[in-house]
Enzyme design. Structure first.
Site, mmCIF file in Angstrom:
data_model
loop_
_atom_site.group_PDB
_atom_site.id
_atom_site.type_symbol
_atom_site.label_atom_id
_atom_site.label_comp_id
_atom_site.label_asym_id
_atom_site.label_seq_id
_atom_site.Cartn_x
_atom_site.Cartn_y
_atom_site.Cartn_z
ATOM 1 N N TYR A 124 -3.833 4.477 -5.694
ATOM 2 C CA TYR A 124 -2.999 3.897 -4.646
ATOM 3 C C TYR A 124 -3.631 2.605 -4.136
ATOM 4 O O TYR A 124 -2.944 1.611 -3.918
ATOM 5 C CB TYR A 124 -2.828 4.886 -3.481
ATOM 6 C CG TYR A 124 -1.997 6.091 -3.829
ATOM 7 C CD1 TYR A 124 -0.619 6.081 -3.642
ATOM 8 C CD2 TYR A 124 -2.573 7.248 -4.336
ATOM 9 C CE1 TYR A 124 0.159 7.191 -3.956
ATOM 10 C CE2 TYR A 124 -1.810 8.359 -4.645
ATOM 11 C CZ TYR A 124 -0.443 8.327 -4.458
ATOM 12 O OH TYR A 124 0.322 9.417 -4.777
ATOM 13 N N ASN A 147 10.764 5.647 -4.701
ATOM 14 C CA ASN A 147 11.075 5.157 -6.042
ATOM 15 C C ASN A 147 12.395 5.766 -6.520
ATOM 16 O O ASN A 147 12.480 6.967 -6.737
ATOM 17 C CB ASN A 147 9.939 5.538 -7.002
ATOM 18 C CG ASN A 147 10.205 5.102 -8.422
ATOM 19 O OD1 ASN A 147 11.162 4.412 -8.727
ATOM 20 N ND2 ASN A 147 9.329 5.532 -9.319
ATOM 21 N N CYS A 155 5.921 6.256 -11.269
ATOM 22 C CA CYS A 155 5.163 6.637 -10.073
ATOM 23 C C CYS A 155 4.243 7.829 -10.353
ATOM 24 O O CYS A 155 3.269 8.032 -9.628
ATOM 25 C CB CYS A 155 6.097 6.913 -8.901
ATOM 26 S SG CYS A 155 7.382 8.117 -9.219
ATOM 27 N N HIS A 156 4.499 8.575 -11.422
ATOM 28 C CA HIS A 156 3.616 9.693 -11.773
ATOM 29 C C HIS A 156 2.238 9.200 -12.229
ATOM 30 O O HIS A 156 1.285 9.976 -12.248
ATOM 31 C CB HIS A 156 4.249 10.574 -12.857
ATOM 32 C CG HIS A 156 4.522 9.861 -14.146
ATOM 33 N ND1 HIS A 156 5.661 9.118 -14.354
ATOM 34 C CD2 HIS A 156 3.794 9.776 -15.284
ATOM 35 C CE1 HIS A 156 5.634 8.610 -15.576
ATOM 36 N NE2 HIS A 156 4.501 8.983 -16.161
ATOM 37 N N GLU A 184 1.788 11.981 -21.928
ATOM 38 C CA GLU A 184 1.497 10.608 -22.318
ATOM 39 C C GLU A 184 0.154 10.487 -23.024
ATOM 40 O O GLU A 184 0.032 9.743 -24.001
ATOM 41 C CB GLU A 184 1.513 9.689 -21.093
ATOM 42 C CG GLU A 184 2.901 9.511 -20.528
ATOM 43 C CD GLU A 184 2.943 8.581 -19.334
ATOM 44 O OE1 GLU A 184 1.899 7.964 -18.991
ATOM 45 O OE2 GLU A 184 4.037 8.451 -18.744
#
Length: 190
Positions: A124, A147, A155-156, A184
């Site tokens: 952040y 979002n 945003c994850h 991912e």
């Protein structure tokens, strides 16, 4: 479902079945307005293993999908099957007021989209710095909560400086955030 947005465009909402459960996408001819993850079952608990990398439309109604909604569906299909390939794909156009203009939320979301790639994470604090206000760490959290396009605007991938993943979807979707991050990283090794 049709409704008017503040810009008087005609929206269409479609539902998809995905590894995360049902996803609703709303958009118009100009672009995608929102994506909502409707949690039903955690990915690890799904019984249909074949759908772990597939996305298909649940409600293929009478109306034709706009090219931007179709483009969004194709992008999501690629993301769930081969996430490392989406960096080469163009994103669908976005048509949501939070993504336009110079407001801090817009700057944060655009910075996240541009600078944090598949398999990467950012804190952040670092995202606040990149968006031009190093002291706005809490405001970055607010931008993540607002979002309108999760998955497309990742945003994850925003985590605490300590390395903990932090909350997702107000804490209700923490398991989804962890699944997305693992998805991912694991798929990128192929």
């Amino acid at each position: 479902m049709k409704r008017r947005s503040p810009s008087w465009c005609t929206q269409r909402t479609i539902s998809l079945k995905s590894p995360l459960g049902q996803i609703q996408i709303s958009g118009c001819k100009i672009g995608v307005h929102t994506i909502q993850l409707l949690m039903d079952v955690a990915p690890a608990e799904r019984s249909d293993n074949a759908s772990l990398s597939s996305v298909f439309i649940v409600n293929d109604g009478q109306e034709e999908m706009s090219p931007e909604l179709r483009h969004c569906v194709e992008w999501l299909r690629a993301y769930f099957s081969k996430p490392w390939t989406v960096g080469r794909l163009p994103l669908p156009a976005f048509h949501h007021p939070a993504l336009h203009g110079d407001a801090f939320t817009s700057r944060v979301l655009q910075t996240l989209l541009r600078e944090v790639k598949v398999g990467e994470t950012v804190s952040y604090k670092v995202l606040a710095e990149k968006a031009g206000n190093p002291k706005a760490v809490r405001a970055v959290g607010g931008a993540m909560r607002r979002n309108p396009l999760p998955l497309l605007i990742p945003c994850h991938r925003v985590i605490h400086g300590s390395g903990q993943t932090g909350a997702y979807m107000g804490g209700r979707g923490d398991h989804l955030k962890q699944w997305l991050l693992n998805h991912e990283k694991a798929k990128g090794e192929d």
